[in-house]
Design an enzyme around this catalytic site. Structure first.
Site, PDB file in Angstrom:
ATOM      1  N   LYS A  32      -6.166  -8.392   0.357  1.00  0.00           N
ATOM      2  CA  LYS A  32      -6.613  -9.381   1.342  1.00  0.00           C
ATOM      3  C   LYS A  32      -7.943  -9.982   0.890  1.00  0.00           C
ATOM      4  CE  LYS A  32      -3.517  -7.824   4.430  1.00  0.00           C
ATOM      5  NZ  LYS A  32      -2.237  -8.566   4.492  1.00  0.00           N
ATOM      6  N   HIS A 146      -6.567  -4.547 -14.005  1.00  0.00           N
ATOM      7  CA  HIS A 146      -5.240  -4.325 -14.614  1.00  0.00           C
ATOM      8  C   HIS A 146      -4.752  -5.480 -15.488  1.00  0.00           C
ATOM      9  CE1 HIS A 146      -4.735  -0.724 -12.267  1.00  0.00           C
ATOM     10  NE2 HIS A 146      -4.716  -1.363 -11.110  1.00  0.00           N
ATOM     11  N   ASP A 181     -12.472   2.789  -9.086  1.00  0.00           N
ATOM     12  CA  ASP A 181     -11.271   2.418  -8.323  1.00  0.00           C
ATOM     13  C   ASP A 181     -10.299   3.608  -8.387  1.00  0.00           C
ATOM     14  OD1 ASP A 181      -9.761  -0.616  -7.761  1.00  0.00           O
ATOM     15  OD2 ASP A 181      -8.433   1.103  -8.151  1.00  0.00           O
ATOM     16  N   HIS A 183      -7.282   3.555  -8.938  1.00  0.00           N
ATOM     17  CA  HIS A 183      -6.284   3.314  -9.993  1.00  0.00           C
ATOM     18  C   HIS A 183      -6.943   3.341 -11.380  1.00  0.00           C
ATOM     19  CE1 HIS A 183      -4.505   1.368  -6.335  1.00  0.00           C
ATOM     20  NE2 HIS A 183      -3.408   1.997  -6.786  1.00  0.00           N
ATOM     21  N   ASP A 275     -10.822   1.447  -2.962  1.00  0.00           N
ATOM     22  CA  ASP A 275      -9.597   2.156  -2.566  1.00  0.00           C
ATOM     23  C   ASP A 275      -9.680   3.654  -2.866  1.00  0.00           C
ATOM     24  OD1 ASP A 275      -9.533   1.718  -5.288  1.00  0.00           O
ATOM     25  OD2 ASP A 275      -7.590   0.683  -5.307  1.00  0.00           O
ATOM     26  N   ARG A 281      -5.507   2.286   2.636  1.00  0.00           N
ATOM     27  CA  ARG A 281      -4.064   2.084   2.792  1.00  0.00           C
ATOM     28  C   ARG A 281      -3.281   2.485   1.547  1.00  0.00           C
ATOM     29  NH1 ARG A 281      -1.474  -3.895   3.784  1.00  0.00           N
ATOM     30  NH2 ARG A 281       0.690  -3.299   3.398  1.00  0.00           N
TER      31      ARG A 281
HETATM   32  C1  TV7 Z   1      -7.190  -3.325  -8.450  1.00  0.00           C
HETATM   33  N1  TV7 Z   1       0.944  -0.081  -4.885  1.00  0.00           N
HETATM   34  C2  TV7 Z   1      -4.780  -2.791  -7.859  1.00  0.00           C
HETATM   35  C3  TV7 Z   1      -3.737  -1.772  -7.466  1.00  0.00           C
HETATM   36  C4  TV7 Z   1      -2.330  -2.264  -7.738  1.00  0.00           C
HETATM   37  C5  TV7 Z   1      -1.242  -1.326  -7.273  1.00  0.00           C
HETATM   38  C6  TV7 Z   1       1.370  -0.981  -5.744  1.00  0.00           C
HETATM   39  C7  TV7 Z   1       1.871  -1.738  -3.767  1.00  0.00           C
HETATM   40  C8  TV7 Z   1       2.370  -2.622  -2.710  1.00  0.00           C
HETATM   41  C9  TV7 Z   1       2.681  -3.944  -3.035  1.00  0.00           C
HETATM   42  C10 TV7 Z   1       3.133  -4.812  -2.023  1.00  0.00           C
HETATM   43  C11 TV7 Z   1       3.275  -4.315  -0.703  1.00  0.00           C
HETATM   44  C12 TV7 Z   1       2.532  -2.193  -1.385  1.00  0.00           C
HETATM   45  C13 TV7 Z   1       2.274  -0.537   0.274  1.00  0.00           C
HETATM   46  C14 TV7 Z   1       1.225  -0.525  -3.658  1.00  0.00           C
HETATM   47  C15 TV7 Z   1       5.860   0.016  -8.893  1.00  0.00           C
HETATM   48  C16 TV7 Z   1       5.955  -0.811  -7.674  1.00  0.00           C
HETATM   49  C17 TV7 Z   1       5.933  -0.164  -6.313  1.00  0.00           C
HETATM   50  C18 TV7 Z   1       6.029  -3.381  -4.320  1.00  0.00           C
HETATM   51  C19 TV7 Z   1       6.418  -3.135  -2.896  1.00  0.00           C
HETATM   52  N2  TV7 Z   1       2.987  -3.013  -0.422  1.00  0.00           N
HETATM   53  C20 TV7 Z   1      -6.203  -2.238  -7.972  1.00  0.00           C
HETATM   54  C21 TV7 Z   1       0.115  -1.794  -7.703  1.00  0.00           C
HETATM   55  C22 TV7 Z   1       1.227  -0.876  -7.219  1.00  0.00           C
HETATM   56  C23 TV7 Z   1       3.440  -6.148  -2.293  1.00  0.00           C
HETATM   57  N3  TV7 Z   1       2.487  -1.230  -7.812  1.00  0.00           N
HETATM   58  O1  TV7 Z   1      -6.304  -1.195  -8.916  1.00  0.00           O
HETATM   59  C24 TV7 Z   1       3.881  -6.993  -1.282  1.00  0.00           C
HETATM   60  O2  TV7 Z   1       2.239  -0.900  -1.078  1.00  0.00           O
HETATM   61  O3  TV7 Z   1       3.318   0.822  -7.609  1.00  0.00           O
HETATM   62  C25 TV7 Z   1       3.468  -0.343  -7.942  1.00  0.00           C
HETATM   63  C26 TV7 Z   1       4.787  -0.889  -8.502  1.00  0.00           C
HETATM   64  C27 TV7 Z   1       6.929  -1.932  -7.633  1.00  0.00           C
HETATM   65  C28 TV7 Z   1       6.527  -2.965  -6.585  1.00  0.00           C
HETATM   66  N4  TV7 Z   1       6.484  -2.344  -5.261  1.00  0.00           N
HETATM   67  C29 TV7 Z   1       5.557  -1.197  -5.230  1.00  0.00           C
HETATM   68  O4  TV7 Z   1      -6.629  -1.716  -6.757  1.00  0.00           O
HETATM   69  C30 TV7 Z   1      -7.282  -4.519  -7.599  1.00  0.00           C
HETATM   70  N5  TV7 Z   1       1.968  -2.015  -5.071  1.00  0.00           N
HETATM   71  C31 TV7 Z   1       3.730  -5.178   0.300  1.00  0.00           C
HETATM   72  C32 TV7 Z   1       4.018  -6.512   0.015  1.00  0.00           C
HETATM   73 ZN    ZN Z   2      -7.098   0.185  -7.102  1.00  0.00          ZN
HETATM   74 CA    CA Z   3     -10.485   4.034 -11.844  1.00  0.00          CA
END
Ligand code: TV7
Ligand code: ZN
Ligand code: CA
Length: 393
Positions: A32, A146, A181, A183, A275, A281
């Protein structure tokens, strides 16, 4: 009591752009950009703008973005149209061009402007440091660790950190990058894999199968190929759920203390992803605002040129708390802040449902079970000590 005053001969600059904060990743997306507006209004309510140099950051130019990113990728990012209908939530189509347009990295209105403003703030911060106009430069809109040379990843499209560190490298022989972070800071680590002029250190939740991005094991310290000067210059601190302020602070001291002694950086770039706070969250840790801020205080006390970047942070009121507290640490006025949030402020509604008298430092959220043992933390410190034997002073 005296108000917040500006210490003489010590400058903090604050870099933001309200245009960046207007963008939307989509209704349910955890990232956000308005959390930046919330943070900034809390920072301003405490009167901190009077103790800093405040700049509206400009957008980074194409050439500046191309200092790290491939032109193929930038050209696509600059011309691709927003998707009219958000796709299926679980869409991770392997055919996506440059990993753009899935649910993690959606194509939204004004995406290129959002990215260039984030990078512009980071670059402005770096230039205030290299010109010695600032001792600490704050860019909460940056920290998107990332992003790869030619690929979006994990809510990040342009790696503003890499671009800013490249700028620092024009003036300093060695730069230390630290990432708190939750991650793994994979994009920054990879960008500097083959140089001994940048040491990257990431503290993160590590679970290769269940937590993004799955990289950053203790033993991953840069490609150990022959004649790679960057070997041993990536430090990873993999952690389990529920780490506390006490444990994290202990580790941070031990790990960063040794690294600074050995590597002797000319400047520090600190990614302050929020985070890693309790109640996030997406996060898994139990850090409080104090424990998260203690890392910033530790870096400030090194008395080296310092850039503070933002990053993750998915519970906006806690992001605002942490980055407000950390801005006050940069200025050195943390002991003068009213622990109660100022009443009748426009952002007050965001804190209302918590308690009647929300405070700056107390965050709400069920603590997670702590799955980090002292034995493992000691092992991590020992590994870093051994790793540093290969690093030349
Ligand atoms: C730096 N976790 C970025 C951190 C990036 C994390 C991931 C989501 C997520 C995406 C959404 C969503 C979500 C509740 C959470 C393998 C997946 C699993 C998407 C649903 N809700 C930082 C990236 C991470 C998008 N991605 O380090 C739209 O969680 O784990 C994954 C990849 C495939 C895609 N799905 C999750 O903090 C700024 N994504 C709701 C709507
Ligand atoms: Zn993060
Ligand atoms: Ca880190």
């Amino acid at each position: 009591e005296a108000g917040i005053t500006r210490p003489r001969g010590y400058n903090v600059s604050f870099h933001c752009n309200p245009d960046m904060e207007q963008h939307h990743f989509g209704q349910t997306h955890p990232m956000k950009p308005w959390r930046l507006t919330l943070s900034k209004s809390l920072i301003y309510s405490y009167g901190m703008s009077f103790a800093m140099d405040n700049y509206i950051s400009r957008a980074a130019t194409y050439e500046e973005l191309a200092s790290f990113h491939s032109t193929d990728y930038l050209d696509f990012l600059g011309t691709v149209l927003p998707e009219p209908i958000p796709r299926d939530l679980e869409n991770q189509n392997p055919d996506l061009k440059f990993n753009l347009g899935g649910s993690d990295c959606p194509l939204f209105e004004g995406l290129y402007d959002y990215c260039s403003l984030s990078a512009g703030g980071a670059l402005d911060a770096a230039r205030k440091i290299t010109s010695k106009q600032s001792d600490i430069a704050v860019a909460w809109g940056g920290g998107l660790h990332h992003a790869k040379k030619a690929e979006a990843s994990g809510f990040c499209y342009i790696n503003d950190i890499v671009i800013a560190v490249l700028e620092l490298l024009r003036y300093y022989p060695r730069v230390l990058y630290i990432d708190i972070d939750v991650h793994h800071g994979d994009g920054v680590e990879e960008a500097f894999f083959s140089t001994d002029r940048v040491m990257t250190v990431s503290f993160h939740k590590y679970d290769p199968n269940n937590f993004f991005p799955g990289t950053g094991a203790l033993e991953d310290n840069g490609p150990k190929s022959e004649h790679n000067p960057g070997a041993h210059h990536a430090v990873n601190v993999p952690l389990n759920d529920g780490i506390t302020d006490e444990q994290y602070g202990w580790l941070f001291d031990k790990v960063i203390g040794q690294i600074v002694d050995k590597f002797r950086p000319g400047a520090i770039a600190l990614q302050c992803g929020a985070d890693s706070l309790a109640g996030d969250r997406l996060g898994r840790f139990n850090l409080q605002v104090q424990g998260h801020g203690a890392c910033v205080e530790y870096c400030r006390k090194m008395n080296l040129p310092l850039i503070l970047f933002g990053g993750g942070g998915y519970t906006p009121r806690n992001v605002a708390r942490a980055w407000t507290y950390e801005t006050s640490i940069a200025i050195g006025c943390q002991d003068k802040l009213d622990p109660l949030l100022p009443p009748h402020a426009p952002w007050r509604d965001h804190f209302r449902h918590e308690t009647l008298f929300p405070t700056l430092e107390q965050i709400l959220g069920e603590p997670r079970q702590n799955r980090n043992t002292q034995k493992r933390l000691t092992e991590i410190v020992q590994h870093v000590t051994e790793q540093l034997r290969f690093v030349e002073a």
